[in-house]
Write a protein that holds these residues in place. Structure first.
Motif, short mmCIF file in Angstrom:
data_model
loop_
_atom_site.label_atom_id
_atom_site.label_comp_id
_atom_site.label_asym_id
_atom_site.label_seq_id
_atom_site.Cartn_x
_atom_site.Cartn_y
_atom_site.Cartn_z
N ARG A 1 7.56 17.62 39.46
CA ARG A 1 6.18 17.53 39.95
C ARG A 1 5.47 16.31 39.36
NH1 ARG A 1 1.93 22.47 40.76
NH2 ARG A 1 0.12 21.19 41.34
N LEU A 2 5.70 16.07 38.06
CA LEU A 2 5.04 14.94 37.42
C LEU A 2 5.59 13.62 37.95
CD1 LEU A 2 2.90 14.26 35.33
CD2 LEU A 2 4.68 14.33 33.57
N ARG A 3 6.88 13.60 38.20
CA ARG A 3 7.49 12.37 38.72
C ARG A 3 6.92 12.03 40.11
NH1 ARG A 3 12.11 13.93 37.97
NH2 ARG A 3 12.49 12.95 35.93
N GLU A 4 6.78 13.07 40.93
CA GLU A 4 6.19 12.85 42.25
C GLU A 4 4.75 12.35 42.13
OE1 GLU A 4 6.52 16.52 44.32
OE2 GLU A 4 8.72 16.46 44.44
N ALA A 5 4.02 12.89 41.16
CA ALA A 5 2.63 12.46 40.98
C ALA A 5 2.55 11.02 40.55
CB ALA A 5 1.94 13.36 39.96
N LEU B 1 -3.29 10.28 34.31
CA LEU B 1 -2.67 11.39 35.05
C LEU B 1 -2.89 12.72 34.34
CD1 LEU B 1 0.70 9.67 35.96
CD2 LEU B 1 -1.21 10.09 37.51
N ALA B 2 -4.04 12.83 33.67
CA ALA B 2 -4.29 14.05 32.88
C ALA B 2 -4.24 15.29 33.74
CB ALA B 2 -5.63 13.93 32.16
N ASP B 3 -4.88 15.23 34.91
CA ASP B 3 -4.92 16.44 35.76
C ASP B 3 -3.53 16.77 36.30
OD1 ASP B 3 -7.60 16.61 35.30
OD2 ASP B 3 -8.18 15.63 37.18
N GLU B 4 -2.79 15.73 36.71
CA GLU B 4 -1.45 15.96 37.26
C GLU B 4 -0.52 16.52 36.18
OE1 GLU B 4 -3.28 13.45 37.79
OE2 GLU B 4 -3.45 13.20 39.97
N TYR B 5 -0.65 16.03 34.96
CA TYR B 5 0.19 16.54 33.87
C TYR B 5 -0.12 18.01 33.58
CZ TYR B 5 2.50 17.17 29.41
OH TYR B 5 3.31 17.66 28.42
N ALA B 6 -1.40 18.32 33.53
CA ALA B 6 -1.80 19.70 33.27
C ALA B 6 -1.26 20.63 34.34
CB ALA B 6 -3.32 19.80 33.18
N ALA B 7 -1.29 20.16 35.59
CA ALA B 7 -0.77 20.99 36.69
C ALA B 7 0.73 21.15 36.58
CB ALA B 7 -1.15 20.35 38.03
N ALA B 8 1.43 20.09 36.17
CA ALA B 8 2.89 20.16 36.04
C ALA B 8 3.28 21.13 34.94
CB ALA B 8 3.47 18.78 35.76
N VAL B 9 2.57 21.06 33.82
CA VAL B 9 2.87 21.97 32.70
C VAL B 9 2.58 23.41 33.09
CG1 VAL B 9 2.13 22.65 30.39
CG2 VAL B 9 2.60 20.25 30.89
N GLU B 10 1.48 23.58 33.81
CA GLU B 10 1.14 24.96 34.24
C GLU B 10 2.20 25.51 35.17
OE1 GLU B 10 -0.90 28.48 34.29
OE2 GLU B 10 -1.15 26.72 32.97
N ASP C 1 -1.53 5.26 42.35
CA ASP C 1 -1.71 3.81 42.21
C ASP C 1 -2.54 3.58 40.96
OD1 ASP C 1 -1.87 1.15 42.48
OD2 ASP C 1 -3.23 1.16 44.21
N VAL C 2 -1.84 3.25 39.88
CA VAL C 2 -2.51 3.14 38.59
C VAL C 2 -2.86 1.66 38.34
CG1 VAL C 2 -2.33 3.49 36.10
CG2 VAL C 2 -1.26 5.11 37.70
N THR C 3 -4.14 1.40 38.03
CA THR C 3 -4.61 0.04 37.71
C THR C 3 -5.19 0.03 36.32
OG1 THR C 3 -5.17 -0.37 40.03
CG2 THR C 3 -6.16 -1.84 38.36
N ILE C 4 -4.69 -0.90 35.49
CA ILE C 4 -5.18 -0.98 34.12
C ILE C 4 -5.65 -2.43 33.89
CG2 ILE C 4 -4.57 -0.75 31.67
CD1 ILE C 4 -2.42 1.20 32.45
#
Length: 681
Positions: free
Chosen positions: A297-301, A332-341, A306-309
């Motif tokens: 899930r995290l890999r797909e996220a 990707l804080a939200d995506e990580y939290a969803a993947a862990v959940e 599109d990350v810009t730094i």
């Protein structure tokens, strides 16, 4: 009872027998199954021990079968009986039924045989059920590794090892030692009262009375017995139902208890225990799958994001030594939290964890971002330990409950199997009696007067079970003998089969079993001497040995039955007649019973100094070259020989020959044959 006084029982075997609850009772009732349950004693050995105990009980000196041929007859009859059994036990048990001169032993077996003949439950369903019935075994290899006993006392340590060998026993010095054991075992049972009130993490039970109630501490001991014997017990239950036997216990209750038991001794049919067992077994696989769920899930996220730094931000992150984790946290804080959940939920759902277990499982995947996502092995280890402990506690409680339900049925279960096995013995006897159209013989005590001798045996409608022909094709034989008789008859007229019939009837009678005849009366004999026909003339040494044996009978054979087939073959015909006449005189004076088959009956009768009884198996004549014989010996009748019948037939045919064509004499003159016939008179 002094067990070592039983023939074949030494000190070691006696110690094994003493482990039985009531060895004396088992031996007295011929309970081979119980005797075979003693450590180190096989079923065959148990049968021999029981046989020795029976002889001792009835003051039986043994030796009833005094000759090789007598023993052969017994073995052939025993084989016929054993062939009609279903179980190995019944075949071994039948070996404890042997010919005995003891009146009490004969009466005991006769009572058993009469019950057997009256059985009306011999069906295909009963036989099928009996196929899986075997003697019960007590398992001696039960080991429980997740539970242990603990004590501070060396003497109690030794007692515990002896009383409960299924569990490890550990010596500890204090509560700290107990705590260390609790980390390695699911359950620790402290035997010292001094530990009462001590608080220790884990399942630690203070049970000072544990050694007095081993079944409660290690219910596996009782359950292993039922698990090891489950198929045998279920078969015995089926036998009782199909045969309509009165059971020793509640069949439904026992069957219900067995249905709650797995073959390995664990409790079956408990959903919660099944859930915990699966959770423990599948924990590692489920944790790995949860990791994959989160990482996929995290890999797909990441791939979709599109990350810009900006340069200043990247420089700031690098200066602080930040890596991918920081980038994940920021972008990707939200995506990580969803993947862990999703990983947590997968682990909880896959193992069907309850709320308390789920709380621990959730900590297996932390909130701190990482890539790839990995489980916390310490948390997984904690979860495994908690699941295992919960499983073992529940399994232990269920085992104790089931063991308590079955505890009072163990002896009844043994009896249930024993009764089923004994039924097989009875049914084998009943089948033998039915197939050979047997009846129970009347056993007479020897006459105590010097008047007319009592009947040695009287057989009406007997058919020898040792013949290979079907029963319906065997002519029934009537024969009665008091004292000593000669039996004459034509070759192939049935003299030897008559002796076999007499021997079979006498052996079966002294075994206490039914005999193959319409009606039988037999004197109770001390022993049976059956001498089969010898092949050719004996040499001097063998001849001398044979004569010595008859000399012993002449001295003390008043209670003997002597059956002899053509003793004249041991030496020259002229000498044989003299020797046989002398033997008959001695046996008659001694009060023995005997039948001597001989072609020299006439010569022997002339040489004997008393009126020898000569019976004859009479040939009616020759029909198409075949003898037509009355198989029942005729009393006080010297039967004609085969040569005499042939000469008689030739004489009759010659007398019927037409006169020659030239008017001369017939083709064959009957005068020659008539002259030969006169020699037989």
């Amino acid at each position: 009872m002094d067990l070592e006084s039983i023939p074949g029982v030494g000190e070691k075997t006696a110690r094994a027998l003493e482990t039985l609850d009531d060895p004396e009772r088992a031996l007295q009732r011929g309970d081979v199954a119980t005797v075979a349950s003693a450590p180190g004693i096989s079923q065959g050995r148990a049968a021999r021990i029981v046989r020795g105990a029976i002889r001792r009980q009835h003051d039986d000196p043994g030796g009833f079968l005094a000759t090789d041929r007598a023993r052969d007859v017994y073995r052939e009859l025993l084989a016929l009986l054993k062939a009609r059994t279903v179980t190995d036990y019944a075949a071994q048990r039948l070996e404890t039924i042997y010919p005995s001169p003891s009146p009490s032993r004969i009466e005991d077996v006769q009572a058993f045989a009469r019950r057997a003949i009256d059985r009306e439950c011999d069906s295909a369903a009963v036989r099928t059920a009996l196929e899986d019935v075997e003697s019960l075994r007590t398992p001696g290899d039960v080991r429980v590794r997740e539970r242990c006993l603990a004590t501070t006392d060396a003497e109690r340590y030794s007692s515990a090892r002896e009383a409960i060998p299924e569990l490890s026993v550990e010596i500890v010095e204090d509560a700290q030692g107990l705590a260390e054991l609790a980390r390695g075992y699911s359950t620790v049972i402290a035997l010292d009262e001094s530990f009462a009130g001590v608080t220790i993490d884990g399942d630690v039970q203070v049970r000072p009375d544990a050694l007095e109630n081993p079944a409660d501490v290690v219910p596996e001991r009782s359950l292993a017995f039922y698990a090891r014997n489950r198929t045998r017990l279920q078969a015995a239950i089926e036998v009782h139902r199909e045969a309509g036997l009165e059971p020793a216990c509640d069949l439904d209750a026992l069957e219900d208890g067995l249905s709650r038991l797995e073959a390995d001794g664990t409790v079956a049919g408990d959903d919660e225990l099944d859930r915990l067992t699966v959770a423990v077994d599948d924990l590692d696989a489920a944790a790995s799958a949860a990791e994959s769920v989160a990482n996929d899930r995290l890999r797909e996220a990441i791939q979709a994001q599109d990350v810009t730094i900006e340069g200043s931000d990247l420089l700031s992150l690098v200066e602080r030594g930040a890596g991918v984790d920081s980038l994940l946290s920021r972008e990707l804080a939200d995506e990580y939290a969803a993947a862990v959940e999703s990983a947590r939920e997968h682990l909880i759902d896959a193992l069907e964890l309850d709320p308390g277990e789920a709380e621990i499982a959730r900590r297996a995947f932390g909130d701190e971002p990482t890539f790839p996502v990995e489980r916390d092995e310490d948390v997984i280890s904690r979860l495994r330990k908690d699941l295992t402990a919960t499983k073992e506690r529940r399994a232990g409680r269920l085992k104790r409950e089931l063991a308590a339900d079955l505890a009072d049925q163990r002896e009844d279960a043994r009896r249930l199997v024993r009764d089923a096995l004994e039924l097989d013995v009875e049914l084998a006897i009943a089948r033998f009696a039915n197939e050979f159209e047997c009846t129970m013989p009347t056993v007479r005590e020897p006459s105590t007067t010097d008047d007319e001798p009592s009947v040695g045996f009287a057989i009406d409608g007997g058919r020898s079970p040792l013949l290979e022909e079907p029963l319906k094709e065997i002519d029934p034989v009537d024969y009665e003998v008091s004292g000593v008789a000669l039996l004459s008859g034509v070759n192939s007229g049935g003299k030897t089969s008559t002796l076999d019939l007499v021997a079979s009837v006498v052996v079966l009678t002294h075994m206490g079993l039914p005999v193959p005849a319409e009606d039988v009366e037999v004197r109770r004999f001390d022993d049976l001497h059956y001498h089969a026909k010898t092949q050719g003339t004996l040499d001097a040494g063998a001849f001398e040995s044979t004569v010595r044996e008859f000399a012993d009978l002449a001295q003390g054979g008043e209670g003997s039955l002597v059956l002899v087939d053509e003793l004249e073959s041991i030496t020259e015909p002229g000498a044989s007649a003299k020797i046989i006449a002398g033997i008959l005189e001695a046996l008659s004076e001694n009060g023995a019973t005997g039948v001597f088959v001989s072609h020299l009956a006439g010569e022997i009768r002339e040489m004997a100094d008393y009126d020898v009884t000569v019976d004859g198996i009479e040939a009616v004549g020759l029909v198409d070259g075949e003898l037509e014989v009355n198989r029942s010996p005729v009393k006080d009748h010297l039967a004609r020989s085969t040569p005499e019948l042939i000469v008689e037939k030739l004489a009759e045919e010659a007398a019927e020959e037409p006169v020659a064509a030239n008017g001369g004499s017939p083709a064959e003159s009957p005068v020659f044959y008539d002259r030969l016939l006169e020699k037989f008179n």
